[in-house]
Design a protein around this motif. Structure first.
Motif, short mmCIF file in Angstrom:
data_model
loop_
_atom_site.label_atom_id
_atom_site.label_comp_id
_atom_site.label_asym_id
_atom_site.label_seq_id
_atom_site.Cartn_x
_atom_site.Cartn_y
_atom_site.Cartn_z
N VAL A 250 0.86 -1.18 0.00
CA VAL A 250 0.00 0.00 0.00
C VAL A 250 0.89 1.23 0.00
CG1 VAL A 250 -1.76 1.30 1.25
CG2 VAL A 250 -1.86 -1.19 1.20
N ASN B 42 1.39 5.52 -0.17
CA ASN B 42 0.78 6.78 0.26
C ASN B 42 0.69 7.71 -0.94
OD1 ASN B 42 -0.09 9.05 1.55
ND2 ASN B 42 1.78 9.37 2.75
N TYR C 29 -4.97 10.08 -0.09
CA TYR C 29 -5.55 8.75 0.01
C TYR C 29 -4.43 7.73 -0.11
CZ TYR C 29 -5.06 9.09 -5.07
OH TYR C 29 -4.56 9.27 -6.34
N LYS C 30 -4.73 6.52 0.31
CA LYS C 30 -3.80 5.41 0.16
C LYS C 30 -4.37 4.44 -0.86
CE LYS C 30 -1.48 5.49 4.65
NZ LYS C 30 -1.90 6.86 4.97
N LYS D 12 -3.55 0.53 -3.03
CA LYS D 12 -2.69 -0.63 -3.27
C LYS D 12 -1.87 -0.38 -4.54
CE LYS D 12 -5.66 -4.13 -1.14
NZ LYS D 12 -6.44 -5.38 -1.36
N SER E 292 -2.86 1.31 -8.38
CA SER E 292 -2.49 2.71 -8.59
C SER E 292 -2.49 3.06 -10.08
CB SER E 292 -1.10 2.97 -8.00
OG SER E 292 -0.64 4.26 -8.33
N ARG F 120 8.75 4.84 -4.13
CA ARG F 120 8.68 4.62 -2.68
C ARG F 120 9.98 4.04 -2.16
NH1 ARG F 120 6.11 0.35 0.78
NH2 ARG F 120 5.23 1.40 2.61
N GLU G 111 7.63 8.73 -0.11
CA GLU G 111 7.03 8.53 -1.41
C GLU G 111 7.19 9.79 -2.25
OE1 GLU G 111 4.49 5.28 0.66
OE2 GLU G 111 5.11 7.28 1.25
N THR H 23 6.34 9.95 5.78
CA THR H 23 5.54 9.37 6.85
C THR H 23 6.47 8.95 7.97
OG1 THR H 23 3.93 8.55 5.24
CG2 THR H 23 3.86 7.61 7.45
#
Length: 1004
Positions: free
Chosen positions: A111, A113, A117-118, A120, A124, A130, A233, A256
């Motif tokens: 998953v 970021n 929203y998040k 999978k 995407s 990432r 990300e 994050t």
């Protein structure tokens, strides 16, 4: 005799109860044994513990363990790296064998970021790169950007200095704007930084650090410890960035921070010590070569008597003395100590994490300069029992203190004569060699200091108001307080000049503060209707930022000890106190539709309003559409063993940029303190009003294919992108009669960035004892200026050319040595008999990167873990010739400058030495530094990072895990570059350093 039961009975009863209870407890204590395997192969180092107890057992080399359990309904927990945690009820079993299944982190499990929203990774529709904590933590760096260099396709990161606490140049798929820090106060190409959902303050441009920090740039991520980051990300294409509207044109970097984990409480202590040194040195002339060069220069200039100031050859200095000034002035080994202590844990409904980090770093300069960074990171999450309410909070408090030399000694270490006198006299005092020597060590008393305090706060509250419908509020604030001191005491001068603190000491102080808050209410909804899945997002943004900046200069101190107190200065010069107020509002939305989980459409839109633009163009609309087809789920492919995953995606949209600084459209004035008329201080106009000042817009197009094969053992992603940026915000030239050189306006110039990105990943081997993971990324960008109206008649005519990259330079065409004059010769383009600009510097050299990328590997054998990363670039850059001094003057040269042209050496590259007194030869040399000779191949391959970890198998109730690690950064470089560092672009400054570190991480 009558027995006294009243006195002995309770004692006997108590002893009986105690004995009975002990026997019962002993009866409840059970020894459980077993073997842990994976595909039948024993696993060593698996931690086995009872839920709620402190005792931990580790499996041995045969996979066996033994642990004592107590209590009712005990549960054993089995944990091992790269495998899912297993929880087993003991019951009446005394032997429990565990088989771990291989954990495959497939695309459908990852998953990412995406900001608001998040999603999978398999679902995407956008381009998101990432990097996780696994690749970031424990690296010997103080900024996460150094840790992720070379790890993401299409993301170019260059550290601007080897001094801690400086800046970075980040380009996500190239430069979209014509504005850079070399031609503008604000870099229009920097991305948006978002920390835990809250936009961060932009980079600080200091006032008084120009001589030590390139472009006076200080990156905002310096305040965050890399070990506090869970993931980073990078949003690249329109589908991913358009929802950020006017702030997403140059990409978005989402950070994050780490949070605690439920059902697990632990204390982590991490400590490391690092040693750093310069990555490379130029091989300079030794004393005999240097003296020969100097004497030859006098002969060539027909000077038979050495001037009184030619101390190196007229007998004032020892002609047999030799000092390696690079080793003397930038050869010190810098040390870095980093210590962090963290506490984390939680339960089913909440988690917490608190981490304190202290970092200290010295420099390679010959004095006790130091960079300190203290940070406190706190994270908290809560989920209600009914799972309707979710709360997440993160706070980072940090303070950075930087104390360095005021002026970089890198150039001095190159050019200082090798036979210059010793730095110190026998008594330890500075040696001025009878007033013939400007001692470089005198400069160490002049220092630059800055002190930065920063608070980053974020709070996210989500509540499920109806089934499938959630209301979220993301809010937070950033506070930054920056203060800098540039101290120049009179002791930096030769005592023979008779300067004192009252007439030779100066203090420069600047302060900058900013406070911003961000509030974003959001409404989300998710529905599944048969084969259809629909997701909605509606939200708004309210953002406000206030900044204040001022500076003051003081001189005339009674004593240098008072220089930090500006009130002690007899003379004070105040600059303008500048206050700005930035307001930003937006409405945004997202609609995501999926059919059969294989056909996906994603729509995003945003309407922004910014106070940075004129009243005629304050609002603008942005949006994007993305689509994906998961072709691996089609019936004709779904059961193919060779294909694990396949997706084709594309996107198109518009993002913007308001990164131009505040109040640029206004007519502004400065206080003219030197212009006083009848006792009234005057005002001087500094900027013209432009009410139509508007947004830069970038139109982004992308197509990509993402695949993996043979149960995700091999994966390949290929992307093609094209970004076109127009409405460029630049200064339009004005005639001198207006009183202004330019006016800020939108120019109908168009910049295009297009290219290919390749990502290859493989896991050739993965079993219980050995695994090998490898990743390769390659970006092939192409930047060009498609349009620029009236370019030839503008002041930008010598900077840009239509059809070429925006990173070009226009140079004289160096044709070698003229055998008639013995001087450098250049192509006379217009044939007027002289070499001049702009008529003859018509050769265009492109300094943009042709391709770049990285190759990473991670090998694990039992408790050993080895990883390494190679970074590579294909490019041209300015080389040593661009800042080379006149060969033959009182400046040392690299040993390759001995290749001088002469009748006996007709293939010599350099013109005969000269003392610098001949104006014609000096002019020819200046043209040489601006010619094609000044640009060369700067391609390189660099062993960017290497790390070796060893996990010590301990069996203790207190310590659960101990890891010892060795790290290297900027370890080796292969290049043919003519200069100090091929990646580094700032001439005269210290390049990034080579670092080795050793550390220990202990988990309790």
């Amino acid at each position: 005799m009558k027995k006294n039961f009243c006195s002995r009975g309770p004692i006997r009863l108590g002893l009986g109860i105690t004995l009975f209870s002990s026997l019962m407890l002993m009866g409840q204590a059970t020894i459980v044994t077993g073997i842990v395997t994976q595909k039948g192969i024993p696993l060593s180092g698996v931690s086995v513990s009872q839920e709620g107890a402190t005792e931990i057992a580790l499996t041995n080399s045969s996979g066996k363990y033994q642990i004592q359990i107590v209590g009712e309904n005990p549960i054993l927990i089995f944990r091992y790296n790269d495998y899912d945690e297993k929880r087993v009820k003991v019951g009446s079993n005394q032997t429990i064998n565990i088989e771990f299944k291989q954990k495959v982190e497939a695309l459908e499990e990852v998953v990412v970021n995406a900001g608001y929203y998040k999603v999978k990774e398999k679902e995407s529709t956008g381009s998101i790169a990432r990097v996780t904590a696994k690749d970031i933590e424990n690296q010997p760096v103080n900024n996460v950007l150094s840790a992720v260099q070379g790890r993401m396709a299409g993301v170019s990161i260059t550290q601007s200095s080897g001094i801690a606490g400086g800046g970075y140049d980040i380009q996500i798929r190239g430069r979209n704007s014509l504005r850079t820090l070399t031609n503008n106060a604000v870099d229009g190409n920097q991305p948006l930084y978002v920390l835990d959902g809250i936009p961060m303050s932009s980079a600080v441009t200091s006032t008084f650090s120009a001589q030590i920090l390139p472009l006076r740039n200080i990156n905002p991520l310096n305040s965050i410890s890399p070990n506090d980051i869970e993931s980073l990300e990078v949003l690249k294409d329109a589908d991913a960035t358009a929802i950020y509207g006017s702030r997403g044109a140059n990409g978005v970097i989402l950070i994050t921070t780490k949070k605690g984990s439920k059902n697990k409480s632990n204390i982590t202590i991490n400590s490391s010590l690092a040693f750093s040194s310069v990555t490379s040195r130029l091989k300079m002339m030794n004393t005999s070569e240097y003296i020969a060069m100097r004497k030859s220069a006098f002969i060539n200039d027909n000077l038979s008597i050495y001037p009184a100031t030619a101390y190196d050859v007229n007998g004032a200095w020892d002609e047999s003395r030799y000092t390696n000034w690079q080793k003397e002035l930038t050869g010190k080994t810098a040390t870095t100590s980093n210590t962090s202590v963290g506490l984390s844990g939680g339960s089913d409904g909440w988690t917490y994490r608190v981490n304190i980090t202290h970092n200290e770093e010295t420099t390679v300069y010959p004095a006790d300069y130091q960079y300190k960074n203290n940070s406190l990171s706190m994270g908290f999450t809560h989920k209600s029992k009914d799972k309707k309410l979710n709360i997440s909070m993160a706070n980072i408090f940090s303070q950075q203190f930087n104390n360095v030399i005021n002026e970089d000694l890198t150039n001095t270490s190159l050019f200082l004569s090798p036979n210059a006198p010793a730095l110190y006299n026998a008594d330890g005092s500075l040696n001025w060699q009878n007033n013939t020597f400007t001692n470089p060590m005198a400069a160490i008393v002049a220092t630059y200091q800055n002190d930065t305090k920063q608070i980053n706060n974020s709070l996210s509250i989500s509540y499920q108001i109806f089934p499938n419908i959630n209301f979220n509020v993301n809010s937070g604030f950033n506070y930054q307080d920056f203060e800098e001191y540039n101290l120049r005491p009179h002791t930096r001068y030769n005592p023979a000049f008779n300067f004192t603190s009252s007439n030779g000491s100066n203090t420069f102080i600047s302060s900058f503060s900013s406070f911003s808050y961000n509030v974003e209410p959001q409404l989300t909804a998710d529905y599944i209707l048969g084969r259809n899945k629909i997701s909605f997002l509606l939200g708004a943004t309210i953002n406000s930022m206030e900044t204040k900046q001022s500076s003051i200069q003081g001189s005339g101190f009674e004593n240098n000890a008072l220089m930090m107190n500006i009130n002690a200065a007899k003379t004070k010069i105040f600059s303008d106190i500048i206050s700005t107020d930035y307001k930003y509002v937006a409405f945004f939305g997202r609609l995501n539709y999926q059919l059969d989980s294989k056909y996906i459409v994603n729509l995003t839109a945003r309407r922004d309003g910014s106070s940075r633009f004129g009243p005629n163009n304050r609002f603008a609309n942005f949006g994007a559409v993305g689509a994906a087809w998961l072709f691996s789920k089609e019936n004709f492919l779904v059961n193919r063993s060779w294909l694990s995953f396949g997706k084709i995606r594309g996107s198109y949209g518009i993002a913007g940029s308001d990164n131009i600084g505040d109040a640029q459209f206004r007519d502004t004035y400065s206080v003219a303190s030197s212009s006083i008329y009848n006792g009234v201080v005057g005002l001087v106009p500094t900027r013209l009003f432009n009410g139509s000042f508007s947004w830069e817009k970038t139109k982004k197009l992308e197509f990509a294919v993402e695949t993996s094969f043979f149960r995700d053992i091999i994966g390949l992603n290929v992307s093609w992108f094209r970004n076109r940026s127009d409405n460029q915000l630049v200064g339009l030239p004005l005639p001198a009669t207006t009183g202004f050189t330019s006016v800020q306006a939108n120019l109908a110039a168009t910049v295009e960035n297009k290219g290919w990105e390749f990502e290859f990943r493989a896991t050739p081997i993965k079993n219980s004892s050995f695994s090998w993971q490898s990743g390769f990324n390659l970006a092939i960008p192409q930047n060009s200026l498609l349009a620029f109206p009236n370019l030839e008649g503008s002041t930008y005519a010598n900077q840009f050319a239509v059809g070429y990259s925006t990173s070009i330079v226009k140079l004289f065409n160096f044709t070698g040595i003229n055998p008639t004059t013995g001087m450098y010769s250049f192509e006379d383009v217009n044939g007027d008999g002289r070499i001049s600009s702009p008529d003859d510097n018509k050769i265009i050299e492109d300094l943009s990167v042709k391709f770049y990328g990285g190759w990473s590997n991670r090998l694990r054998y039992k408790n050993w873990d080895l990883s390494f990363l190679f970074q590579f670039n294909k490019q041209k850059k300015y080389n040593y010739h661009s800042y080379m001094s006149v060969a033959g003057t009182m400046n040392n040269q690299p040993d390759f400058v001995t290749n001088v042209w002469s009748a006996d050496n007709p293939n010599g590259y350099y013109m005969p030495y000269t003392t610098g007194t001949n104006s014609i030869k000096n002019a020819v040399h200046t043209n040489f530094t601006r010619s094609t000779a000044a640009v060369g191949d700067a391609s390189f391959i660099r062993l960017k990072n290497v790390q070796l970890n060893y996990r010590i198998p301990l069996q203790t109730a207190v310590i659960s895990d101990v890891t010892i690690y060795i790290q290297g950064q900027n370890v080796l470089t292969w290049t043919k570059y003519l200069g100090l560092d091929p990646e580094f672009v700032s001439t005269g400054y210290l390049p990034p350093l080579k670092t080795w570190s050793i550390g220990t991480q202990i988990n309790f």
